[in-house]
Write a protein that holds these residues in place. Structure first.
Motif, PDB file in Angstrom:
ATOM      1  N   ILE A 994       0.838  -1.207   0.000  1.00 15.18           N
ATOM      2  CA  ILE A 994       0.000   0.000   0.000  1.00 15.18           C
ATOM      3  C   ILE A 994       0.869   1.251   0.000  1.00 15.18           C
ATOM      4  N   ASP A 995       1.943   1.241   0.773  1.00 14.61           N
ATOM      5  CA  ASP A 995       2.828   2.412   0.825  1.00 14.61           C
ATOM      6  C   ASP A 995       3.440   2.690  -0.542  1.00 14.61           C
ATOM      7  N   ILE A 996       3.854   1.634  -1.226  1.00 16.03           N
ATOM      8  CA  ILE A 996       4.454   1.816  -2.560  1.00 16.03           C
ATOM      9  C   ILE A 996       3.428   2.373  -3.532  1.00 16.03           C
ATOM     10  N   MET A 997       2.221   1.840  -3.523  1.00 20.77           N
ATOM     11  CA  MET A 997       1.199   2.324  -4.437  1.00 20.77           C
ATOM     12  C   MET A 997       0.800   3.763  -4.104  1.00 20.77           C
ATOM     13  N   GLN A 998       0.797   4.117  -2.831  1.00 21.99           N
ATOM     14  CA  GLN A 998       0.505   5.508  -2.461  1.00 21.99           C
ATOM     15  C   GLN A 998       1.610   6.443  -2.959  1.00 21.99           C
ATOM     16  N   ALA A 999       2.833   5.955  -2.943  1.00 23.45           N
ATOM     17  CA  ALA A 999       3.938   6.765  -3.487  1.00 23.45           C
ATOM     18  C   ALA A 999       3.730   7.015  -4.975  1.00 23.45           C
ATOM     19  N   PHE A1000       3.272   5.988  -5.695  1.00 26.00           N
ATOM     20  CA  PHE A1000       2.977   6.188  -7.112  1.00 26.00           C
ATOM     21  C   PHE A1000       1.838   7.196  -7.279  1.00 26.00           C
TER      22      PHE A1000
END
Length: 1141
Positions: A994-1000
């Motif tokens: 989730i953190d990675i996708m939020q960064a995107f």
């Protein structure tokens, strides 16, 4: 206003005035005062300010304006423009025109029904024709492709309304242009013009055919060819151009401008009539006029005549713009092809006319005296014809394509500027590409097609080669600069030469043998002169004027001829190198005899140059001939390098023929014996050294015969290089030579089985070679106080940076062609360097220049040798990185924003990319730490910064991490797939995902368009490979957020350059479940939209058609976004208390 623009007014007073004016313009009834001022003042500043206030009213508040007020504004502006358009300055007139057209853009035809009728009436009246034409062109510009302040429905309505007026408009414009020609034909009759062939040579009364470009046989009368190239028949020949007065010229200019813009958007149809095309071409012929002031006739033309000709030439440019707008359309209805043929007929006639020789100037070249813009437009016409329309007519047996090429040939070589000539070469390149495509698709007709075009294309190559040689073209070639580099790192001469060589190379692809004969003749002549210079070298003594070795050629004329010959030899050597691919691969056996003779000659040339060293000889012309000798020797090395692939194939093919093997061995030995002295003896010119080093690299990397290892001169060279022989050479030369020697020991030899590869001997040699190169660096591990002594660290820095740069280069160059055995030997050789570098890394962690080289070395090592290094050793180094790059360290580097520091982190992130790409399970243990570094240490610091240099590397690392480690988050077993179908998907390490996708998602909120595009591509890649958008966690928690952000970006137009990419991404996300998109997401999105009312939201939802194919969906999405923007603009402009319908 006058005070504001007065030069004596200070900035403080200007700000105060600006504030007053802004407050005034924002008042409710400011427009009424502006109408009063605009009709009563003569102050230009006041008029322009009032126009700006009214423009803002029309574009932003017109929808909510009362009908009576609209009529008042329109009436005042129209009356003011009509009564004063001839007296007012052009910029004020054009501003008023723009305001009236803006009103029409909103109100025509519903509330302003006579808008277009009034314009046509103005065009028809002699007193107002200029104003009418300006209004007409502005209407075309503003209504055909209106801005975003209109709804899509209104844009479509305006386009439809304008199309309905096109036939009438075109007929009217044609009538205006015809009347101008008719009006002035009486002048032609009263004062006969010069003969149509005045100033032209008698032999040019007809076009020549292309059977030989210099043929002079006339075209048979009555043929399609004679019709194609004769003057369009009207009342008067187009050569007899009427002398236009200033008023007529201005009207014609405006009418042609209107036509040009109309042609840019109207479809090709029968509304574009034959009389209209004929009229345009009559004006296009005006561009062929030559100013009398530029001729060689007695006396000088008057200023008025010169201005008249210049004005007529400008009309020719405008007419050619109209023609090119029509030709630029790729989609041509079948019924319009006849019109195209008519256009080509008339343009080819003009081409024949402007390429005729003339006696009115010294050069005999009409193009040299013509308007540059006209020549550019004519070249553009030819490019459009060849690239788009030639295929429509070339196959027609009666279409005179050869005669067209003959005219294009003359046009090309009469170009007065290099840029014009290069543009013509591009046309020839396009034509040859077309032929190649035709030959590929119709191989049965290959010989017939080649025979048809052989002579004209070989004539092109022959003439290019002639123009390329100083022997024939010295005056023009000497003007080219060979020192200043352009944006492509080329000098003017290098750019010129490359354009020539590439065109000849294209011809050679079709006619290789014939082209080589064309190149071979001047090459043989010039190389004979070069090889014969040795007998003119004398050794001077004390009693002579020249001491040392001198060139006996001293006469000025002879030196100039020698200079031209040497320059031409350099160019021809480059040409031969460019054509080397015609002798290898499938052509090797058929061209073997010619290739061997050529390469033998080239090797003889470099051997001679290295032995005689003419670049060291003193000449009577200081510097000139010496630089020529240097260039020839360098280009000779480069030419032999181009044939290294042929030498390699010769070595392989000669395996079964001992006699041929001996000849091949002799050639290779000669090359090596020629190259090595360039570095073992006294220094040579850098240009020669670089070229020789590149040749040695090709021999040792491409040819790499086994016997070289046992040659005494090669062994001596290895030892000398290891002991510092190359210190006197530049870094580039050093890297090339180190790479050559390393590659020869690491890469597999040709024609050798595994037992004959001598891997053990080569491994020992390579280890000894690298050990000697890196000895000084490796000794630093044993320096006791290095970690605590700043002085010792500074002293060691040059050695560290130099050695690591060299070793990294050796590793990277080996990896391109190296096999696993090669990599194993390389790792054994650099293992100690890796350990030493690991020791030095903590010591220099706060010195970015050294850290950058260390990380560059490790990146090369991980990229090429990570398998050979093993997991444990790799893990040790990675843990060192993790320990050194703490959160505090990374924060300090990023916040300082030093270029060197950010480059270090960029390198570090790229190393981590290599780790996450590794498929081995052992490397998966690093993933938690890598994700922590990215998301806990780096991302929080850079996320709020609009532009940071390391952002691309970070997002690329996250992309690679997901792309190559999907199972770290999703266990794709059969059981989990079945559970996913039941919305019971199990996601491991869910919070990290989730953190990675939020960064995107956060990157979509940043202004950096490159990062935005990179993230779009990442999402698309993940969806394509792993069905990201179909995952339950994405659909349930992220899909709405991503769709909302992307739609908001489209509405705000913050990333307009990526409209298509965003639309595709939205479509792919919506296609996961179209029903949910239309039924749930769209209403939810509209409910959250501010600035529009409920009825407008309903209209937007209704107009978004529920299509499931990409083109239809994209069209609906574009309409949705555009209308949403329009509704917001309308609502923001309505006064308080307005009633919404």
């Amino acid at each position: 206003m006058t005070e504001f623009f007065d030069g004596g007014t200070n900035n403080q007073r200007k700000r105060a005035i600006e504030e007053l004016l802004t407050n005034f313009s924002q008042q409710k009834d400011a427009w009424k005062h502006c109408l009063f001022f605009i009709t009563t003042t003569h102050n230009e500043y006041v008029i322009m300010f009032c126009c700006t206030v009214l423009e803002n009213l029309i574009n932003r508040q017109w929808v909510g304006f009362l009908g009576s007020d609209k009529n008042e504004v329109r009436s005042v502006l129209s009356q003011l423009l009509l009564s004063n358009h001839q007296q007012m300055p052009a910029f004020i007139r054009n501003k008023l025109v723009k305001l009236i057209v803006d009103i029409g853009r909103h109100d025509w035809p519903h509330f302003y029904p006579d808008f277009f009728v009034n314009i046509l009436q103005l065009v028809q009246q002699p007193q107002t024709v200029i104003l009418g034409l300006i209004l007409l062109q502005t209407t075309s510009e503003e209504l055909a492709c209106p801005r975003e302040d209109l709804s899509v429905a209104r844009k479509q309505e305006l386009h439809r309304l304008l199309l309905a007026q096109v036939p009438t408009t075109l007929h009217m414009l044609n009538g205006i242009l015809e009347s101008i020609l008719e009006k002035h034909r009486s002048m032609v009759t009263a004062t006969p013009p010069p003969s149509p062939t005045h100033g032209q040579t008698a032999s040019d009364g007809h076009v020549t055919t292309s059977v030989s470009v210099i043929s002079s046989s006339p075209i048979p009368p009555g043929s399609i060819l004679s019709n194609m190239f004769k003057s369009p028949q009207r009342h008067v020949e187009t050569e007899q151009l009427p002398p236009l007065d200033t008023s007529s010229r201005l009207v014609a200019q405006l009418a042609l401008g209107c036509l040009s813009h109309l042609f840019s958007w109207i479809p090709l149809s029968r509304t574009i009539t034959t009389p209209l095309l004929s009229t345009i071409f009559h004006f296009a012929a005006f561009g062929c006029e030559v100013s009398p002031g530029s001729t060689g006739s007695e006396g000088s033309s008057s200023a008025a005549t010169t201005a008249s000709v210049a004005g007529n030439q400008a009309l020719g440019v405008s007419a050619m713009c109209c023609i090119n707008e029509l030709l630029a359309k790729n989609c041509v209805p079948e019924e319009f092809e006849d019109y195209l043929l008519q256009m080509f007929q008339q343009c080819f006639y003009l081409l024949q006319r402007i390429t005729r020789d003339t006696t009115t100037n010294v050069s005999g070249n009409r193009l040299a005296d013509m308007n540059d813009s006209y020549v550019d437009k004519f070249t553009e016409f030819l490019q459009l014809f060849v690239s788009i329309h030639l295929r429509r007519f070339e196959a027609h047996t009666e279409f005179p394509v050869l005669d067209l090429l003959a005219l294009l040939f003359k046009y090309t070589f009469k170009q007065p500027t290099n840029d014009g000539f290069f543009s013509c070469l591009e046309i020839w390149g396009t034509f040859i590409d077309y032929l190649n495509t035709k030959l590929t698709t119709r191989s049965s007709d290959r010989q017939a097609v080649l025979a048809r075009y052989q002579e004209v294309l070989l004539s092109l190559a022959r003439q290019i080669l002639q123009n390329l040689q100083f022997r024939y073209n010295q005056s023009r070639l000497d003007e080219l600069d060979d020192e200043v580099l352009d944006d492509d790192s080329e000098t003017e001469w290098q750019h010129f030469l490359r354009q020539y060589l590439e065109t000849v190379a294209k011809v050679a692809d079709l006619f290789p043998e014939e082209t080589f004969r064309l190149v071979g003749e001047p090459f043989q002549e010039n190389v004979d002169i070069y090889l014969g210079l040795e007998r003119h070298v004398v050794t001077g003594g004390k009693d002579t004027a020249c001491s040392g070795r001198c060139l006996a050629v001293t006469a000025e004329n002879e030196c100039r001829r020698l200079h031209c010959s040497l320059r031409d030899l350099s160019s021809l050597l480059q040409m031969l190198g460019r054509l080397s691919h015609h002798f290898i691969g499938e052509h090797f056996m058929t061209q073997f005899t010619e290739a061997r003779a050529l390469i033998h000659r080239l090797i003889e040339t470099v051997s001679y140059g290295s032995r005689v060293k003419l670049y060291e000889v003193k000449t009577s012309v200081d510097g000139v001939l010496q630089s020529d000798f240097i260039e020839v020797h360098a280009q000779a090395f480069a030419a032999v390098k181009a044939y290294s692939a042929w030498l390699a194939q010769f070595y392989v093919e000669s395996k079964v023929d001992e006699m041929q093997r001996l000849k091949c061995t002799e050639m290779i030995n000669t090359v090596v014996d020629t190259v090595l002295p360039m570095f073992t003896k006294e220094p040579v010119a850098e240009r020669v050294a670089q070229s020789a080093a590149h040749l040695l690299l090709s021999v040792f990397t491409t040819v790499k015969p086994p016997f070289l290892l046992h040659l005494s001169q090669v062994q001596t060279f290895y030892n000398a290089v290891s002991n510092g022989l190359l210190a006197q050479h530049s870094k580039e030369v050093q890297l090339l030579l180190y790479r050559s020697l390393s590659n020869y020991l690491l890469l597999g030899w040709l024609c050798c089985g595994e037992p004959q590869q001598e891997w053990s001997v080569r491994a020992a040699s390579h280890q000894a070679f690298v050990k000697q190169l890196t000895l000084e660096l490796c000794q630093l591990r044993h320096v006791t106080h290095l970690a605590n002594s700043k002085t010792m660290q500074e002293e060691a820095k040059p050695c560290i940076k130099r050695v690591l740069h060299i070793v990294a280069d050796l590793i990277e160059s080996m990896a391109i062609n190296g096999v696993s055995r090669s990599k194993q030997i390389c790792y054994q050789s650099v293992e100690e360097v890796i350990q030493t570098t690991s020791f030095l890394f903590p010591i220099y962690i706060r010195q970015p220049d050294v850290t950058d080289e260390i990380l560059g070395f490790f990146m090369a090592t991980f990229q090429c040798l990570r398998v050979q290094m093993g997991v444990s050793f790799t893990e040790q180094i990675i843990r060192t990185f993790m320990t050194l790059f703490t959160k505090e360290q990374l924060t300090e580097i990023i916040q300082n924003e030093s270029e060197a520091g950010l480059k270090v982190i960029d390198r570090f992130l790229k190393i981590l990319q290599l780790i996450v790409q590794e498929p081995g399970s052992a490397f998966k243990a690093f993933l938690p730490n890598i994700i922590s570094i990215c998301m806990d240490h780096i991302y929080p610091i850079i996320s709020q910064k609009p532009t940071v240099d390391i952002k691309p590397a970070l997002y690329e690392l996250l992309h690679e991490l997901l792309q190559n480690n999907w199972r770290y988050f999703f266990k794709d077993s059969v059981l989990t797939v079945l559970k996913a179908a039941q919305n019971d998907e199990n996601v491991e390490n869910q919070q990290q995902f989730i953190d990675i996708m939020q960064a995107f998602g956060q990157s979509f909120l940043q202004p950096d368009i490159a990062i935005f595009k990179q993230t779009l591509q990442t999402l698309q890649d993940l969806n394509s490979k792993w069905k990201l958008y179909h995952k339950g966690i994405f659909r349930e928690t992220m899909l709405y957020q991503f769709l909302t952000v992307l739609l908001q970006v489209l509405v705000c137009r913050s990333h307009d350059l990526l409209q298509e990419e965003i639309a595709v991404t939205v479509y792919n996300m919506a296609s996961v479940d179209f029903d949910t998109f239309y039924a749930c997401f769209l209403p939810t999105f509209l409910a959250g939209c501010e600035g529009i009312d409920a009825s407008q939201k309903a209209v937007l939802a209704q107009n978004f058609k529920m299509d499931c194919d990409l083109p239809s969906f994209s069209q609906s999405l574009q309409r949705f976004v555009s209308d949403l923007r329009y509704y917001r603009l309308c609502n923001s402009s309505l006064p308080a208390g307005s009633v919404h319908f």
